[in-house]
Motif scaffolding. Structure first.
Motif, PDB file in Angstrom:
ATOM      1  N   LEU A 161      17.859 -10.749  54.460  1.00  0.00           N
ATOM      2  CA  LEU A 161      19.075 -10.327  55.161  1.00  0.00           C
ATOM      3  C   LEU A 161      19.405  -8.879  54.846  1.00  0.00           C
ATOM      4  N   GLN A 162      19.057  -8.454  53.590  1.00  0.00           N
ATOM      5  CA  GLN A 162      19.375  -7.099  53.208  1.00  0.00           C
ATOM      6  C   GLN A 162      18.603  -6.071  54.024  1.00  0.00           C
ATOM      7  N   LEU A 163      17.443  -6.483  54.505  1.00  0.00           N
ATOM      8  CA  LEU A 163      16.659  -5.556  55.325  1.00  0.00           C
ATOM      9  C   LEU A 163      17.350  -5.243  56.631  1.00  0.00           C
ATOM     10  N   ASP A 164      18.211  -6.151  57.046  1.00  0.00           N
ATOM     11  CA  ASP A 164      18.923  -5.943  58.301  1.00  0.00           C
ATOM     12  C   ASP A 164      20.322  -5.362  58.092  1.00  0.00           C
ATOM     13  N   THR A 165      21.001  -5.766  56.989  1.00  0.00           N
ATOM     14  CA  THR A 165      22.429  -5.392  56.856  1.00  0.00           C
ATOM     15  C   THR A 165      22.779  -4.835  55.491  1.00  0.00           C
ATOM     16  N   GLY A 166      21.841  -4.840  54.538  1.00  0.00           N
ATOM     17  CA  GLY A 166      22.198  -4.552  53.143  1.00  0.00           C
ATOM     18  C   GLY A 166      21.897  -3.145  52.705  1.00  0.00           C
ATOM     19  N   ILE A 167      20.960  -3.008  51.747  1.00  0.00           N
ATOM     20  CA  ILE A 167      20.720  -1.772  51.022  1.00  0.00           C
ATOM     21  C   ILE A 167      20.375  -0.644  51.992  1.00  0.00           C
ATOM     22  N   PRO A 168      21.056   0.512  51.900  1.00  0.00           N
ATOM     23  CA  PRO A 168      20.771   1.628  52.807  1.00  0.00           C
ATOM     24  C   PRO A 168      19.360   2.169  52.576  1.00  0.00           C
ATOM     25  N   GLY A 169      18.604   2.388  53.681  1.00  0.00           N
ATOM     26  CA  GLY A 169      17.270   2.973  53.624  1.00  0.00           C
ATOM     27  C   GLY A 169      16.147   1.982  53.408  1.00  0.00           C
ATOM     28  N   LEU A 170      16.418   0.789  52.914  1.00  0.00           N
ATOM     29  CA  LEU A 170      15.364  -0.173  52.648  1.00  0.00           C
ATOM     30  C   LEU A 170      14.737  -0.679  53.950  1.00  0.00           C
ATOM     31  N   GLU A 171      15.565  -0.867  54.954  1.00  0.00           N
ATOM     32  CA  GLU A 171      15.042  -1.311  56.250  1.00  0.00           C
ATOM     33  C   GLU A 171      14.118  -0.250  56.853  1.00  0.00           C
ATOM     34  N   GLN A 172      14.477   1.035  56.649  1.00  0.00           N
ATOM     35  CA  GLN A 172      13.658   2.118  57.169  1.00  0.00           C
ATOM     36  C   GLN A 172      12.305   2.166  56.473  1.00  0.00           C
ATOM     37  N   ILE A 173      12.340   1.947  55.137  1.00  0.00           N
ATOM     38  CA  ILE A 173      11.079   1.929  54.383  1.00  0.00           C
ATOM     39  C   ILE A 173      10.180   0.788  54.861  1.00  0.00           C
ATOM     40  N   TYR A 174      10.783  -0.370  55.046  1.00  0.00           N
ATOM     41  CA  TYR A 174      10.036  -1.547  55.507  1.00  0.00           C
ATOM     42  C   TYR A 174       9.399  -1.282  56.873  1.00  0.00           C
ATOM     43  N   ASN A 175      10.180  -0.729  57.804  1.00  0.00           N
ATOM     44  CA  ASN A 175       9.664  -0.452  59.150  1.00  0.00           C
ATOM     45  C   ASN A 175       8.601   0.640  59.138  1.00  0.00           C
ATOM     46  N   ASP A 176       8.825   1.672  58.263  1.00  0.00           N
ATOM     47  CA  ASP A 176       7.833   2.759  58.187  1.00  0.00           C
ATOM     48  C   ASP A 176       6.489   2.235  57.689  1.00  0.00           C
ATOM     49  N   GLN A 177       6.524   1.397  56.660  1.00  0.00           N
ATOM     50  CA  GLN A 177       5.281   0.829  56.141  1.00  0.00           C
ATOM     51  C   GLN A 177       4.593  -0.060  57.188  1.00  0.00           C
ATOM     52  N   LEU A 178       5.402  -0.835  57.894  1.00  0.00           N
ATOM     53  CA  LEU A 178       4.842  -1.716  58.918  1.00  0.00           C
ATOM     54  C   LEU A 178       4.207  -0.901  60.049  1.00  0.00           C
ATOM     55  N   ASN A 179       4.919   0.140  60.502  1.00  0.00           N
ATOM     56  CA  ASN A 179       4.390   0.970  61.580  1.00  0.00           C
ATOM     57  C   ASN A 179       3.155   1.751  61.148  1.00  0.00           C
ATOM     58  N   GLU A 180       3.187   2.266  59.884  1.00  0.00           N
ATOM     59  CA  GLU A 180       2.040   3.003  59.369  1.00  0.00           C
ATOM     60  C   GLU A 180       0.808   2.091  59.270  1.00  0.00           C
ATOM     61  N   GLY A 181       1.034   0.862  58.821  1.00  0.00           N
ATOM     62  CA  GLY A 181      -0.076  -0.092  58.747  1.00  0.00           C
ATOM     63  C   GLY A 181      -0.639  -0.417  60.123  1.00  0.00           C
ATOM     64  N   ARG A 182       0.218  -0.625  61.077  1.00  0.00           N
ATOM     65  CA  ARG A 182      -0.225  -0.904  62.433  1.00  0.00           C
ATOM     66  C   ARG A 182      -0.975   0.289  63.032  1.00  0.00           C
ATOM     67  N   ARG A 183      -0.481   1.515  62.722  1.00  0.00           N
ATOM     68  CA  ARG A 183      -1.142   2.715  63.243  1.00  0.00           C
ATOM     69  C   ARG A 183      -2.554   2.837  62.681  1.00  0.00           C
ATOM     70  N   ARG A 184      -2.729   2.553  61.397  1.00  0.00           N
ATOM     71  CA  ARG A 184      -4.051   2.625  60.789  1.00  0.00           C
ATOM     72  C   ARG A 184      -4.995   1.563  61.369  1.00  0.00           C
ATOM     73  N   ILE A 185      -4.449   0.386  61.578  1.00  0.00           N
ATOM     74  CA  ILE A 185      -5.269  -0.672  62.179  1.00  0.00           C
ATOM     75  C   ILE A 185      -5.712  -0.270  63.574  1.00  0.00           C
ATOM     76  N   LEU A 186      -4.760   0.271  64.345  1.00  0.00           N
ATOM     77  CA  LEU A 186      -5.079   0.685  65.713  1.00  0.00           C
ATOM     78  C   LEU A 186      -6.098   1.822  65.713  1.00  0.00           C
ATOM     79  N   LEU A 187      -5.945   2.782  64.785  1.00  0.00           N
ATOM     80  CA  LEU A 187      -6.880   3.903  64.704  1.00  0.00           C
ATOM     81  C   LEU A 187      -8.284   3.416  64.349  1.00  0.00           C
ATOM     82  N   ASP A 188      -8.388   2.491  63.408  1.00  0.00           N
ATOM     83  CA  ASP A 188      -9.690   1.934  63.039  1.00  0.00           C
ATOM     84  C   ASP A 188     -10.337   1.209  64.213  1.00  0.00           C
ATOM     85  N   LEU A 189      -9.528   0.483  64.974  1.00  0.00           N
ATOM     86  CA  LEU A 189     -10.065  -0.235  66.129  1.00  0.00           C
ATOM     87  C   LEU A 189     -10.528   0.730  67.217  1.00  0.00           C
TER      88      LEU A 189
END
Length: 341
Positions: free
Chosen positions: A52-80
């Motif tokens: 729940l904190q990722l959506d409404t709690g600690i400031p910046g944590l949601e951004q870190i989570y999304n950045d890591q997820l997007n970066e991982g997806r970008r690397r997967i897409l680049l490899d493919l």
């Protein structure tokens, strides 16, 4: 024609490869993305951070989570993408090679058919032209007498006999090339040679020649009539290219897994440069060997087809002015039906 067909077939092969590659890439991307997202969630749980904190709690944590997820997806897409580019290059090369391998037999068959048609047309045109010329000359002669007319008819009959021999040779060659399955049985080569000798005996006697047969009788599995035709062709060929009173020797020799049938003459011989081509259709050496002899260069080609039908091998050795030996190698063990030619 075949160049454009090769590229079209290459494009189709490559399109199929890329369709399969893209399908698996899409599947891999979705699966890897879900795995990445699940991995990040497990990390969150390890650090005891409620979802729940990722959506409404600690400031910046949601951004870190999304950045890591997007970066991982970008690397997967680049490899493919890199993998698919490599597949395009390798798949294109492989597709072109496969397209060439696929079309090569068809191209060779069409070229052979074209050569066959051209050669057959040439051979047919010669006797027809001779007949037409003789008849036209005779019709212009207002004083044509009966002896001359008979001589003209006799000449035309000779040309018709040549045409008939050509048509029979073409039919025989076509029959063996079609690979029609025929029943095989045990055949005595001694009996085959004797039957061939009887068929050619009038010709042998008329030339004053002799036929010598040596070696013990051998038995192979094959098609009797075809084997008789084979021996007739080989003996007749030896008679044609021998000197007056041909001396021909036929011998049988048993080896470990095969039987050798040798037909040797003491004729004019064949040049070494011509030996690789004597089994080609319509081939006749441009030498004294082809002069003053009837035929269309089909006999040895038919002989080779018969030998191939029996899973055998045929070759020739020759010395100019000393003679030629045709060697047929037939295996002992044969299938019950002839293989396709």
């Amino acid at each position: 024609m075949f160049k454009s067909a090769t590229f079209r077939l290459t494009a189709w092969y490559l399109a199929i490869i890329m369709a399969i590659s893209l399908f698996f890439s899409f599947t891999v991307y979705n699966g890897a993305s879900r795995s990445l997202e699940e991995g990040l969630r497990r990390q969150v749980r390890v650090f005891q951070i409620p979802r729940l904190q990722l959506d409404t709690g600690i400031p910046g944590l949601e951004q870190i989570y999304n950045d890591q997820l997007n970066e991982g997806r970008r690397r997967i897409l680049l490899d493919l993408v890199r993998t698919n580019l490599l597949i395009i290059v390798l798949g294109g090369l492989g597709s072109y090679w496969l397209a060439r391998r696929t079309l090569e037999p068809i191209e060779e068959a069409l070229e052979a058919q074209s050569r066959f048609t051209a050669d057959a047309s040439h051979e047919l045109r010669t006797p027809l032209t001779a007949m037409q010329t003789e008849i036209e000359v005779a019709l212009r002669d207002g004083k044509l007498k009966m002896p001359e007319a008979k001589q003209l008819l006799h000449s035309n009959l000779e040309e018709i006999a040549k045409l008939r021999a050509l048509s029979e040779g073409l039919l025989a060659l076509s029959r063996h090339q079609n690979g029609e399955a025929v029943p095989f049985e045990e055949v005595s080569l001694g009996a085959v040679i004797e039957e061939a000798r009887l068929r050619l005996e009038p010709i042998i006697q008329s030339t004053g020649g002799k036929l010598n047969i040596g070696g013990d009788d051998q038995v192979v599995v094959g098609e009797r009539d075809s084997l008789v035709s084979l021996l007739v062709i080989l003996i007749d060929n030896a008679i044609k290219y021998s000197k007056t009173s041909p001396d021909i020797t036929i011998s049988l020799e048993r080896q470990v897994r095969s039987v050798l049938v040798k037909v040797a003459d003491k004729g004019i011989g064949i040049k070494a440069s011509d030996l690789p081509y004597i089994f080609n259709r319509f081939y006749r050496a441009d030498s004294s060997r082809s002069k003053s002899t009837d035929g269309y260069g089909l006999g040895l080609s038919i002989a080779k087809q018969i030998v191939d039908m029996h899973s055998g091998h045929i070759e020739a050795t020759s010395v100019i002015a000393k003679g030629t030996t045709l060697i047929v190698k037939l295996p002992f063990k044969q299938p019950k039906k002839s293989p396709l030619v």
